[in-house]
Scaffold this motif. Structure first.
Motif, PDB file in Angstrom:
ATOM      1  N   ASP A 176      57.087 -25.345  34.899  1.00 51.17           N
ATOM      2  CA  ASP A 176      57.681 -24.228  34.156  1.00 51.17           C
ATOM      3  C   ASP A 176      58.568 -24.691  33.004  1.00 51.17           C
ATOM      4  OD1 ASP A 176      57.092 -21.849  36.245  1.00 51.17           O
ATOM      5  OD2 ASP A 176      57.683 -23.664  37.305  1.00 51.17           O
TER       6      ASP A 176
ATOM      7  N   LEU B 180      62.829 -19.513  40.686  1.00 48.43           N
ATOM      8  CA  LEU B 180      61.672 -20.324  41.065  1.00 48.43           C
ATOM      9  C   LEU B 180      61.691 -20.429  42.588  1.00 48.43           C
ATOM     10  CD1 LEU B 180      62.012 -23.150  38.396  1.00 48.43           C
ATOM     11  CD2 LEU B 180      60.339 -21.291  38.400  1.00 48.43           C
TER      12      LEU B 180
ATOM     13  N   ASP C 184      54.375 -17.423  44.606  1.00 47.21           N
ATOM     14  CA  ASP C 184      54.000 -16.917  43.292  1.00 47.21           C
ATOM     15  C   ASP C 184      53.979 -15.393  43.281  1.00 47.21           C
ATOM     16  OD1 ASP C 184      53.001 -16.439  40.835  1.00 47.21           O
ATOM     17  OD2 ASP C 184      51.127 -17.538  41.096  1.00 47.21           O
TER      18      ASP C 184
END
Length: 276
Positions: free
Chosen positions: A11, A32, A98
């Motif tokens: 990322d 995250l 995710d």
């Protein structure tokens, strides 16, 4: 306490971290979410990351979920890895939670509230402006007119609405609309908002479903009962355990409960911004 920059890949997000923080906690602050089914106890092995550069200590060393060869390659358990300096950390796909798999799950779902009883109503009021012979305070002027309406004889004025009142009265030349919230089981309605009558009527609430894995928010029109925009995201508490039992255990430790609350609020507030 010293702080260090931790760069998370792929990322390419950089987070300021204090020495002694775990990588799971640092990543969670940047939204995250690393899989940590065991709530950071180091017993599930699902939070594997690769430290590609820099200062990360892992007191437990290899063994258990990491072979000596994997450890030598830089693989670590994020819940057992402690910030000791600047570092570059790669989160592999198998260790990521995710949110994109949930983003459109309810996009086509239509919701109808049958026999909905709206909890808010809008009341339009035309007040006489103050004069030398009529010097009532703003709040008394408003409540006198409101309580003359059937069913609102015991209405109350909330502080946020009181703060809006002077500007709304003068902007609307003493023509105002008030939002009255009628809570089930309470005889007195509460004035929760005041607007100049020329402004549009808006009475929205947000319904929030806090699930173990995801959190969903949906706009609801409090006058009609109709639903509007919705969106979901991963529950940020997932960083402290993927199941309720793990989170209960985490909540009982130190400031665990406060951290769980902070994390779920960090999920809810952006959802409210998005649907609004």
């Amino acid at each position: 306490m010293s702080t260090h920059r931790i760069r998370f890949q792929p990322d390419n997000i950089v987070v300021e971290a204090e020495a002694g923080e775990t990588l799971v906690d640092v990543a969670a602050r940047a939204a995250l979410h690393i899989n940590a089914s065991c709530g950071g106890e180091g017993v599930c092995g699902r939070c594997r990351v690769e430290v590609r550069k820099g200062g990360v200590d892992c007191p437990s060393g290899p063994g258990g979920f990491l072979s000596p060869e994997e450890y030598a390659r830089g693989l670590r358990l994020a819940c057992r890895s402690i910030v000791a300096g600047e570092a570059v950390v790669f989160i592999p796909p198998e260790s990521r939670a995710d949110a994109t798999v949930y983003a459109d799950a309810l996009a086509e779902l239509e919701v109808t509230l049958k026999e909905a009883r709206p909890m808010c109503r809008q009341v339009e009021l035309a007040l006489s402006p103050p004069s030398g012979a009529d010097n009532l305070a703003d709040c008394d002027r408003l409540m006198e007119a409101l309580r003359a309406r059937p069913g609102l004889e015991t209405a109350e004025l909330d502080l946020p609405a009181l703060l809006e009142l002077p500007e709304a009265l003068r902007e609307g030349e003493f023509q105002v609309g008030v939002t009255v919230f009628e809570e089930p089981g309470r005889p007195a309605g509460r004035v929760v908002a005041v607007r100049a009558r020329r402004r549009p009527r808006v009475s929205y609430a947000v319904a929030v479903d806090i699930g173990t894995t995801t959190v969903w928010a949906r706009l609801v029109d409090l006058e009609t009962g109709r639903t509007g925009a919705s969106h979901g995201d991963l529950n940020g508490q997932i960083s402290f355990g993927e199941d309720v039992i793990s989170r209960i255990v985490f909540a009982a430790k130190g400031d665990g409960l406060a951290r769980l609350r902070e994390r779920v609020l960090g999920t809810i507030n952006p959802l409210i911004d998005r649907v609004a």
